[in-house]
Design a protein around this motif. Structure first.
Motif, PDB file in Angstrom:
ATOM      1  N   PHE A  94       0.790  -1.229   0.000  1.00 38.03           N
ATOM      2  CA  PHE A  94       0.000   0.000   0.000  1.00 38.03           C
ATOM      3  C   PHE A  94       0.829   1.290   0.000  1.00 38.03           C
ATOM      4  O   PHE A  94       0.342   2.325  -0.439  1.00 38.03           O
ATOM      5  CB  PHE A  94      -0.972   0.013   1.188  1.00 38.03           C
ATOM      6  N   GLY A  95       2.042   1.247   0.503  1.00 41.45           N
ATOM      7  CA  GLY A  95       2.910   2.408   0.426  1.00 41.45           C
ATOM      8  C   GLY A  95       2.718   3.412   1.534  1.00 41.45           C
ATOM      9  O   GLY A  95       3.679   3.865   2.142  1.00 41.45           O
ATOM     10  N   SER A  96       1.482   3.797   1.816  1.00 41.57           N
ATOM     11  CA  SER A  96       1.228   4.822   2.828  1.00 41.57           C
ATOM     12  C   SER A  96      -0.165   4.651   3.407  1.00 41.57           C
ATOM     13  O   SER A  96      -1.009   3.921   2.861  1.00 41.57           O
ATOM     14  CB  SER A  96       1.360   6.221   2.223  1.00 41.57           C
ATOM     15  N   LYS A  97      -0.400   5.359   4.491  1.00 39.80           N
ATOM     16  CA  LYS A  97      -1.721   5.357   5.102  1.00 39.80           C
ATOM     17  C   LYS A  97      -2.764   5.906   4.127  1.00 39.80           C
ATOM     18  O   LYS A  97      -3.888   5.404   4.049  1.00 39.80           O
ATOM     19  CB  LYS A  97      -1.706   6.187   6.379  1.00 39.80           C
ATOM     20  N   GLN A  98      -2.382   6.929   3.378  1.00 37.03           N
ATOM     21  CA  GLN A  98      -3.310   7.512   2.431  1.00 37.03           C
ATOM     22  C   GLN A  98      -3.689   6.522   1.336  1.00 37.03           C
ATOM     23  O   GLN A  98      -4.844   6.443   0.913  1.00 37.03           O
ATOM     24  CB  GLN A  98      -2.701   8.775   1.813  1.00 37.03           C
ATOM     25  N   ASP A  99      -2.720   5.745   0.855  1.00 34.97           N
ATOM     26  CA  ASP A  99      -3.004   4.718  -0.148  1.00 34.97           C
ATOM     27  C   ASP A  99      -3.969   3.677   0.409  1.00 34.97           C
ATOM     28  O   ASP A  99      -4.867   3.202  -0.296  1.00 34.97           O
ATOM     29  CB  ASP A  99      -1.713   4.030  -0.586  1.00 34.97           C
ATOM     30  N   LEU A 100      -3.782   3.328   1.657  1.00 28.94           N
ATOM     31  CA  LEU A 100      -4.675   2.372   2.307  1.00 28.94           C
ATOM     32  C   LEU A 100      -6.081   2.957   2.412  1.00 28.94           C
ATOM     33  O   LEU A 100      -7.074   2.255   2.178  1.00 28.94           O
ATOM     34  CB  LEU A 100      -4.132   2.016   3.692  1.00 28.94           C
ATOM     35  N   GLY A 101      -6.176   4.246   2.767  1.00 28.81           N
ATOM     36  CA  GLY A 101      -7.480   4.900   2.842  1.00 28.81           C
ATOM     37  C   GLY A 101      -8.193   4.905   1.505  1.00 28.81           C
ATOM     38  O   GLY A 101      -9.398   4.653   1.424  1.00 28.81           O
ATOM     39  N   GLU A 102      -7.454   5.186   0.446  1.00 25.25           N
ATOM     40  CA  GLU A 102      -8.048   5.173  -0.892  1.00 25.25           C
ATOM     41  C   GLU A 102      -8.603   3.790  -1.214  1.00 25.25           C
ATOM     42  O   GLU A 102      -9.705   3.661  -1.756  1.00 25.25           O
ATOM     43  CB  GLU A 102      -7.005   5.557  -1.936  1.00 25.25           C
TER      44      GLU A 102
END
Length: 202
Positions: A52-60
């Motif tokens: 996922f790379g980042s928390k934001q990517d996970l949120g998306e």
């Protein structure tokens, strides 16, 4: 072997998304950290970052998955009411609004937004992807096939208004899902058929 790897990756993503969903529902998006997500999913933190790379990517990814689930439910409501545009739109909106009240992730997002923690809310409101564009594209194709008598411009206008208003009522409800759906369905009917001068979409 390639297909096996794809299956493993798909299962891994689903495992992570399920863990993140539960943590966001329990603690809110603002408190979510990737390390607890990795632990809950039973994987290493590095594996989670690789996927996922980042928390934001996970949120998306979380919002995208919930959008897909919503669209499946909406299609079922539309399928059950193909004899009437107004009835179909009303049923689809009522489902969406009621589901948003019952869905743990959506409730966590909306609750956080009321407390000023609104970074994930942007995916439901200001950012076009994935919610707005996905819903618009699916509904454009569906309504064009189910109600071909609606001209393209009226269809496009109706869909844009309905998607935006439905999201608005998800964020800030002013009536019951059923009453809101009834009113929005009436707007949709009048908007869709105003250009051609038709009085009914049956």
């Amino acid at each position: 072997m390639t297909r096996f790897r794809e299956s493993v990756r798909s299962l891994l993503r689903e495992q992570v998304l399920n863990a993140a969903y539960d943590l966001v529902a329990a603690e809110g998006w603002n408190k979510l950290r990737l390390a607890p997500v990795a632990r809950a999913a039973g994987i290493s933190r590095q594996t989670l970052y690789n996927e996922f790379g980042s928390k934001q990517d996970l949120g998306e990814a979380l919002v995208e998955r919930e959008t897909e689930r919503f669209m499946l439910g909406i299609q079922q409501e539309l399928d059950a009411n193909r004899n009437s545009l107004e009835a179909a739109v009303g049923a689809a909106i009522a489902f969406t609004l009621q589901e948003s009240l019952d869905n743990s992730l959506i409730k966590a997002i909306l609750t956080a937004s009321r407390g000023g923690e609104d970074d994930l809310l942007a995916y439901l409101t200001t950012q076009r992807e994935p919610v707005f564009d996905t819903a618009t594209a699916v509904l454009e194709a569906y309504i064009a096939e189910a109600w071909p008598d609606i001209d393209p411009e009226s269809r496009s206008l109706t869909i844009e208004v309905m998607v935006r208003l439905t999201i608005s009522h998800m964020v800030q409800p002013v009536a019951s899902p059923q009453e809101t759906a009834r009113r929005l369905a009436l707007i949709a009917h009048r908007t869709a058929y105003s250009a051609s001068g038709q009085s009914t979409g049956n």
